[in-house]
Write an enzyme that holds these catalytic residues in place. Structure first.
Site, mmCIF file in Angstrom:
data_model
loop_
_atom_site.group_PDB
_atom_site.id
_atom_site.type_symbol
_atom_site.label_atom_id
_atom_site.label_comp_id
_atom_site.label_asym_id
_atom_site.label_seq_id
_atom_site.Cartn_x
_atom_site.Cartn_y
_atom_site.Cartn_z
ATOM 1 N N PRO A 92 0.809 -1.221 0.000
ATOM 2 C CA PRO A 92 0.000 0.000 0.000
ATOM 3 C C PRO A 92 0.846 1.278 0.000
ATOM 4 O O PRO A 92 0.339 2.363 -0.272
ATOM 5 C CB PRO A 92 -0.830 -0.098 1.286
ATOM 6 C CG PRO A 92 -0.574 -1.425 1.885
ATOM 7 C CD PRO A 92 0.556 -2.080 1.160
ATOM 8 N N GLU A 119 1.750 -7.313 8.408
ATOM 9 C CA GLU A 119 2.042 -5.882 8.496
ATOM 10 C C GLU A 119 2.988 -5.422 7.397
ATOM 11 O O GLU A 119 3.425 -4.279 7.384
ATOM 12 C CB GLU A 119 2.607 -5.533 9.868
ATOM 13 C CG GLU A 119 1.582 -5.591 10.981
ATOM 14 C CD GLU A 119 0.335 -4.760 10.681
ATOM 15 O OE1 GLU A 119 0.479 -3.543 10.523
ATOM 16 O OE2 GLU A 119 -0.767 -5.327 10.612
ATOM 17 N N ARG A 157 -3.335 -7.847 -20.874
ATOM 18 C CA ARG A 157 -4.219 -7.494 -21.980
ATOM 19 C C ARG A 157 -3.617 -6.457 -22.922
ATOM 20 O O ARG A 157 -4.139 -6.224 -24.005
ATOM 21 C CB ARG A 157 -5.601 -7.064 -21.481
ATOM 22 C CG ARG A 157 -5.613 -5.917 -20.522
ATOM 23 C CD ARG A 157 -6.950 -5.809 -19.829
ATOM 24 N NE ARG A 157 -8.041 -5.615 -20.774
ATOM 25 C CZ ARG A 157 -8.238 -4.511 -21.475
ATOM 26 N NH1 ARG A 157 -7.411 -3.490 -21.335
ATOM 27 N NH2 ARG A 157 -9.243 -4.405 -22.305
ATOM 28 N N ASP A 172 -10.749 1.758 -24.774
ATOM 29 C CA ASP A 172 -10.772 1.482 -23.338
ATOM 30 C C ASP A 172 -10.788 2.762 -22.520
ATOM 31 O O ASP A 172 -10.145 3.733 -22.885
ATOM 32 C CB ASP A 172 -9.477 0.753 -22.909
ATOM 33 C CG ASP A 172 -9.614 -0.740 -23.015
ATOM 34 O OD1 ASP A 172 -10.715 -1.212 -23.329
ATOM 35 O OD2 ASP A 172 -8.599 -1.413 -22.787
HETATM 36 CL CL1 6GU Z 1 -0.345 -3.777 -3.364
HETATM 37 N N1 6GU Z 1 -1.121 -4.497 -0.951
HETATM 38 C C1 6GU Z 1 -1.905 -4.403 0.123
HETATM 39 N N2 6GU Z 1 -1.722 -5.225 1.159
HETATM 40 N N3 6GU Z 1 -2.878 -3.497 0.235
HETATM 41 C C2 6GU Z 1 -3.060 -2.691 -0.799
HETATM 42 C C3 6GU Z 1 -2.280 -2.745 -1.957
HETATM 43 C C4 6GU Z 1 -1.301 -3.686 -1.999
HETATM 44 N N4 6GU Z 1 -2.695 -1.791 -2.801
HETATM 45 C C5 6GU Z 1 -3.696 -1.182 -2.195
HETATM 46 N N5 6GU Z 1 -3.920 -1.709 -0.997
#
Ligand code: 6GU
Length: 253
Positions: A92, A119, A157, A172
Protein backbone atom coordinates in the site's frame (compact mmCIF):
# COMPACT_ATOMS: atom_id res chain seq x y z
CA UNK A 1 6.79 -12.20 -20.92
CA UNK A 2 7.86 -14.31 -17.98
CA UNK A 3 6.05 -13.62 -14.71
CA UNK A 4 7.14 -15.01 -11.34
CA UNK A 5 4.94 -14.55 -8.29
CA UNK A 6 6.34 -14.90 -4.77
CA UNK A 7 3.59 -15.55 -2.27
CA UNK A 8 2.67 -17.25 0.99
CA UNK A 9 -0.65 -18.28 -0.55
CA UNK A 10 0.03 -19.98 -3.88
CA UNK A 11 -3.48 -21.51 -3.89
CA UNK A 12 -4.90 -18.05 -4.62
CA UNK A 13 -3.42 -18.26 -8.12
CA UNK A 14 -4.56 -21.76 -9.04
CA UNK A 15 -7.84 -20.83 -10.69
CA UNK A 16 -7.37 -17.34 -12.18
CA UNK A 17 -4.67 -18.41 -14.64
CA UNK A 18 -6.88 -21.22 -15.97
CA UNK A 19 -9.56 -18.77 -17.05
CA UNK A 20 -10.28 -16.26 -19.79
CA UNK A 21 -7.64 -13.80 -20.86
CA UNK A 22 -4.93 -15.37 -18.67
CA UNK A 23 -5.60 -18.84 -20.07
CA UNK A 24 -5.52 -17.48 -23.62
CA UNK A 25 -2.27 -15.59 -23.05
CA UNK A 26 -0.66 -18.70 -21.52
CA UNK A 27 -1.93 -21.01 -24.28
CA UNK A 28 -0.51 -18.64 -26.90
CA UNK A 29 2.78 -18.58 -24.98
CA UNK A 30 2.57 -14.81 -24.62
CA UNK A 31 2.97 -15.06 -20.86
CA UNK A 32 4.62 -17.75 -18.78
CA UNK A 33 3.42 -17.58 -15.17
CA UNK A 34 5.30 -19.29 -12.34
CA UNK A 35 4.09 -19.33 -8.75
CA UNK A 36 6.55 -19.76 -5.87
CA UNK A 37 5.76 -20.36 -2.24
CA UNK A 38 7.98 -18.09 -0.11
CA UNK A 39 7.79 -20.71 2.64
CA UNK A 40 9.72 -23.14 0.39
CA UNK A 41 12.73 -20.82 0.71
CA UNK A 42 12.84 -20.87 4.51
CA UNK A 43 15.69 -22.91 5.98
CA UNK A 44 14.64 -23.26 9.62
CA UNK A 45 12.83 -26.20 11.16
CA UNK A 46 9.50 -24.39 11.48
CA UNK A 47 9.58 -22.83 7.99
CA UNK A 48 9.12 -19.39 9.46
CA UNK A 49 8.43 -16.82 6.76
CA UNK A 50 7.47 -14.01 9.15
CA UNK A 51 8.57 -12.63 12.50
CA UNK A 52 7.76 -9.96 15.09
CA UNK A 53 8.48 -6.34 14.14
CA UNK A 54 11.56 -4.70 15.68
CA UNK A 55 10.40 -1.88 17.89
CA UNK A 56 7.24 -3.71 18.79
CA UNK A 57 3.70 -3.26 17.60
CA UNK A 58 0.94 -5.42 16.25
CA UNK A 59 1.23 -7.99 13.49
CA UNK A 60 4.05 -9.83 11.80
CA UNK A 61 6.56 -8.83 9.16
CA UNK A 62 7.78 -11.01 6.28
CA UNK A 63 11.41 -11.97 6.77
CA UNK A 64 13.92 -10.84 4.14
CA UNK A 65 16.00 -14.04 3.75
CA UNK A 66 13.42 -16.32 2.08
CA UNK A 67 12.40 -13.59 -0.36
CA UNK A 68 16.00 -12.71 -1.34
CA UNK A 69 16.74 -16.44 -1.62
CA UNK A 70 13.73 -17.01 -3.89
CA UNK A 71 14.80 -14.22 -6.23
CA UNK A 72 18.46 -15.38 -6.23
CA UNK A 73 17.28 -18.87 -7.05
CA UNK A 74 15.16 -17.60 -9.94
CA UNK A 75 18.02 -15.61 -11.37
CA UNK A 76 20.35 -18.57 -11.09
CA UNK A 77 17.89 -20.91 -12.79
CA UNK A 78 17.09 -18.54 -15.58
CA UNK A 79 20.54 -17.07 -15.96
CA UNK A 80 19.03 -13.76 -16.87
CA UNK A 81 20.80 -10.46 -16.62
CA UNK A 82 19.71 -8.66 -13.47
CA UNK A 83 18.69 -5.47 -15.23
CA UNK A 84 16.20 -7.38 -17.32
CA UNK A 85 14.01 -8.27 -14.38
CA UNK A 86 11.52 -5.84 -12.91
CA UNK A 87 10.98 -6.77 -9.27
CA UNK A 88 7.74 -5.36 -7.96
CA UNK A 89 6.90 -5.27 -4.29
CA UNK A 90 3.12 -5.02 -3.87
CA UNK A 91 2.51 -2.70 -0.96
CA UNK A 92 0.00 0.00 0.00
CA UNK A 93 3.03 2.34 0.25
CA UNK A 94 3.88 1.90 -3.42
CA UNK A 95 3.28 4.24 -6.35
CA UNK A 96 -0.35 4.22 -7.40
CA UNK A 97 -1.01 1.77 -10.23
CA UNK A 98 -2.59 3.23 -13.36
CA UNK A 99 -2.92 2.54 -17.11
CA UNK A 100 0.40 4.28 -17.87
CA UNK A 101 2.25 1.97 -15.45
CA UNK A 102 0.46 -1.04 -17.00
CA UNK A 103 1.69 0.12 -20.40
CA UNK A 104 5.23 0.62 -19.10
CA UNK A 105 5.26 -2.89 -17.60
CA UNK A 106 3.79 -4.49 -20.73
CA UNK A 107 7.12 -3.87 -22.52
CA UNK A 108 9.18 -5.83 -19.96
CA UNK A 109 10.49 -9.36 -20.53
CA UNK A 110 10.39 -10.46 -16.92
CA UNK A 111 8.29 -9.41 -13.96
CA UNK A 112 8.79 -10.72 -10.45
CA UNK A 113 5.92 -9.85 -8.12
CA UNK A 114 6.36 -10.04 -4.36
CA UNK A 115 3.11 -10.32 -2.42
CA UNK A 116 3.40 -8.79 1.03
CA UNK A 117 1.31 -9.95 3.95
CA UNK A 118 0.49 -9.23 7.56
CA UNK A 119 2.04 -5.88 8.50
CA UNK A 120 4.19 -5.94 5.38
CA UNK A 121 7.65 -7.07 4.32
CA UNK A 122 11.00 -6.22 5.87
CA UNK A 123 11.96 -2.83 4.43
CA UNK A 124 15.24 -4.22 3.07
CA UNK A 125 13.21 -6.15 0.49
CA UNK A 126 11.72 -2.91 -0.79
CA UNK A 127 14.98 -1.00 -0.57
CA UNK A 128 17.56 -3.45 -1.91
CA UNK A 129 15.67 -6.09 -3.88
CA UNK A 130 12.57 -4.52 -5.41
CA UNK A 131 13.01 -2.23 -8.40
CA UNK A 132 9.47 -0.92 -8.00
CA UNK A 133 6.81 -0.67 -5.30
CA UNK A 134 3.20 -0.64 -6.44
CA UNK A 135 -0.13 -0.03 -4.69
CA UNK A 136 -3.44 -0.61 -6.47
CA UNK A 137 -5.41 2.01 -4.56
CA UNK A 138 -5.98 3.90 -1.37
CA UNK A 139 -7.38 1.10 0.76
CA UNK A 140 -5.78 -1.74 2.68
CA UNK A 141 -5.85 -5.35 1.50
CA UNK A 142 -4.85 -8.18 3.78
CA UNK A 143 -2.30 -9.33 1.23
CA UNK A 144 -0.67 -8.44 -2.08
CA UNK A 145 -2.21 -11.39 -3.97
CA UNK A 146 -5.32 -9.62 -5.31
CA UNK A 147 -3.08 -6.68 -6.24
CA UNK A 148 -0.74 -9.01 -8.16
CA UNK A 149 -3.72 -10.33 -10.13
CA UNK A 150 -4.88 -6.79 -10.86
CA UNK A 151 -1.44 -5.76 -12.13
CA UNK A 152 -0.97 -8.92 -14.22
CA UNK A 153 -4.46 -8.60 -15.74
CA UNK A 154 -3.96 -4.96 -16.73
CA UNK A 155 -0.50 -5.72 -18.17
CA UNK A 156 -1.37 -8.97 -19.95
CA UNK A 157 -4.22 -7.49 -21.98
CA UNK A 158 -1.80 -4.91 -23.39
CA UNK A 159 0.56 -7.55 -24.79
CA UNK A 160 0.04 -7.77 -28.56
CA UNK A 161 -1.86 -10.90 -29.54
CA UNK A 162 -3.60 -11.41 -26.21
CA UNK A 163 -6.87 -9.67 -27.07
CA UNK A 164 -8.96 -10.62 -30.07
CA UNK A 165 -8.90 -7.25 -31.81
CA UNK A 166 -6.63 -4.33 -31.10
CA UNK A 167 -9.61 -1.98 -31.57
CA UNK A 168 -10.90 -2.94 -28.18
CA UNK A 169 -7.80 -1.38 -26.60
CA UNK A 170 -8.13 2.02 -28.27
CA UNK A 171 -11.54 2.79 -26.81
CA UNK A 172 -10.77 1.48 -23.34
CA UNK A 173 -11.39 3.79 -20.45
CA UNK A 174 -8.08 5.53 -19.60
CA UNK A 175 -6.29 4.56 -22.84
CA UNK A 176 -7.35 7.86 -24.39
CA UNK A 177 -7.59 9.53 -20.99
CA UNK A 178 -11.39 9.48 -21.01
CA UNK A 179 -13.92 7.08 -19.52
CA UNK A 180 -15.48 4.72 -22.03
CA UNK A 181 -18.83 5.57 -23.68
CA UNK A 182 -21.95 3.50 -22.86
CA UNK A 183 -22.27 0.18 -24.69
CA UNK A 184 -25.45 -1.67 -25.66
CA UNK A 185 -26.30 -4.99 -27.22
CA UNK A 186 -29.53 -6.68 -28.32
CA UNK A 187 -32.43 -6.41 -27.71
CA UNK A 188 -33.00 -2.85 -28.97
CA UNK A 189 -35.81 -2.51 -26.44
CA UNK A 190 -35.55 -4.18 -23.04
CA UNK A 191 -38.26 -3.59 -20.45
CA UNK A 192 -39.24 -0.51 -22.43
CA UNK A 193 -35.69 0.89 -22.24
CA UNK A 194 -34.52 1.86 -25.69
CA UNK A 195 -31.01 1.68 -27.06
CA UNK A 196 -30.13 5.22 -28.29
CA UNK A 197 -31.41 5.60 -31.88
CA UNK A 198 -28.08 6.81 -33.21
CA UNK A 199 -26.48 3.43 -32.49
CA UNK A 200 -29.09 1.72 -34.69
CA UNK A 201 -28.67 4.27 -37.50
CA UNK A 202 -25.75 2.56 -39.20
CA UNK A 203 -24.06 5.95 -39.68
CA UNK A 204 -20.50 5.29 -38.47
CA UNK A 205 -19.44 8.93 -38.40
CA UNK A 206 -22.45 9.91 -36.29
CA UNK A 207 -21.88 6.94 -33.98
CA UNK A 208 -18.20 7.86 -33.53
CA UNK A 209 -19.09 11.48 -32.74
CA UNK A 210 -21.82 10.45 -30.28
CA UNK A 211 -19.45 8.05 -28.51
CA UNK A 212 -16.73 10.65 -28.18
CA UNK A 213 -19.26 13.11 -26.74
CA UNK A 214 -20.59 10.50 -24.32
CA UNK A 215 -17.02 9.77 -23.20
CA UNK A 216 -16.41 13.45 -22.54
CA UNK A 217 -19.76 13.89 -20.78
CA UNK A 218 -19.19 10.88 -18.52
CA UNK A 219 -15.67 11.93 -17.68
CA UNK A 220 -16.86 15.42 -16.83
CA UNK A 221 -19.61 14.04 -14.57
CA UNK A 222 -17.71 11.23 -12.90
CA UNK A 223 -13.99 12.00 -13.05
CA UNK A 224 -13.59 15.70 -13.96
CA UNK A 225 -9.93 15.68 -12.84
CA UNK A 226 -9.10 13.38 -15.78
CA UNK A 227 -10.15 15.99 -18.33
CA UNK A 228 -7.19 18.25 -17.51
CA UNK A 229 -4.81 15.76 -19.09
CA UNK A 230 -6.82 14.96 -22.24
CA UNK A 231 -6.08 16.41 -25.68
CA UNK A 232 -9.29 17.81 -27.12
CA UNK A 233 -9.91 19.56 -30.43
CA UNK A 234 -11.55 22.99 -30.50
CA UNK A 235 -15.03 21.57 -31.22
CA UNK A 236 -14.67 19.29 -28.24
CA UNK A 237 -13.52 22.16 -26.04
CA UNK A 238 -16.63 24.09 -27.12
CA UNK A 239 -18.71 21.03 -26.27
CA UNK A 240 -17.17 20.89 -22.79
CA UNK A 241 -17.77 24.58 -22.23
CA UNK A 242 -21.41 24.07 -23.21
CA UNK A 243 -21.64 21.15 -20.77
CA UNK A 244 -20.05 23.22 -18.02
CA UNK A 245 -22.55 26.02 -18.59
CA UNK A 246 -25.40 23.48 -18.49
CA UNK A 247 -23.91 22.05 -15.33
CA UNK A 248 -23.75 25.42 -13.66
CA UNK A 249 -27.44 25.78 -14.56
CA UNK A 250 -27.88 22.31 -13.03
CA UNK A 251 -29.29 20.74 -16.15
CA UNK A 252 -26.74 17.93 -16.10
CA UNK A 253 -28.27 14.74 -14.72
CL1 6GU B 1 -0.35 -3.78 -3.36
N1 6GU B 1 -1.12 -4.50 -0.95
C1 6GU B 1 -1.91 -4.40 0.12
N2 6GU B 1 -1.72 -5.23 1.16
N3 6GU B 1 -2.88 -3.50 0.23
C2 6GU B 1 -3.06 -2.69 -0.80
C3 6GU B 1 -2.28 -2.74 -1.96
C4 6GU B 1 -1.30 -3.69 -2.00
N4 6GU B 1 -2.70 -1.79 -2.80
C5 6GU B 1 -3.70 -1.18 -2.20
N5 6GU B 1 -3.92 -1.71 -1.00
Amino acid sequence: MRIDILTLFPQVFELPFKIGIFQRAIDRKLIDVNIHNIRDYTHDKHHMADDYPYGGGAGMVLKPEPIFRAVDDLKKKMDIVEEESTIISLTPQGRLFCQAIAQELSFKNHLILICGHYEGVDERVNQYLATDEISIGDYVLSGGEPAALVVIDAVTRLIPGVLGSSDSLEDDSYTNGLLEYPQYTRPAVFREWQVPDILLSGNHAHVAKWRRQQSILRTLKRRPELLDKVKLNSKEKQYINRLLIDQSEEKLD
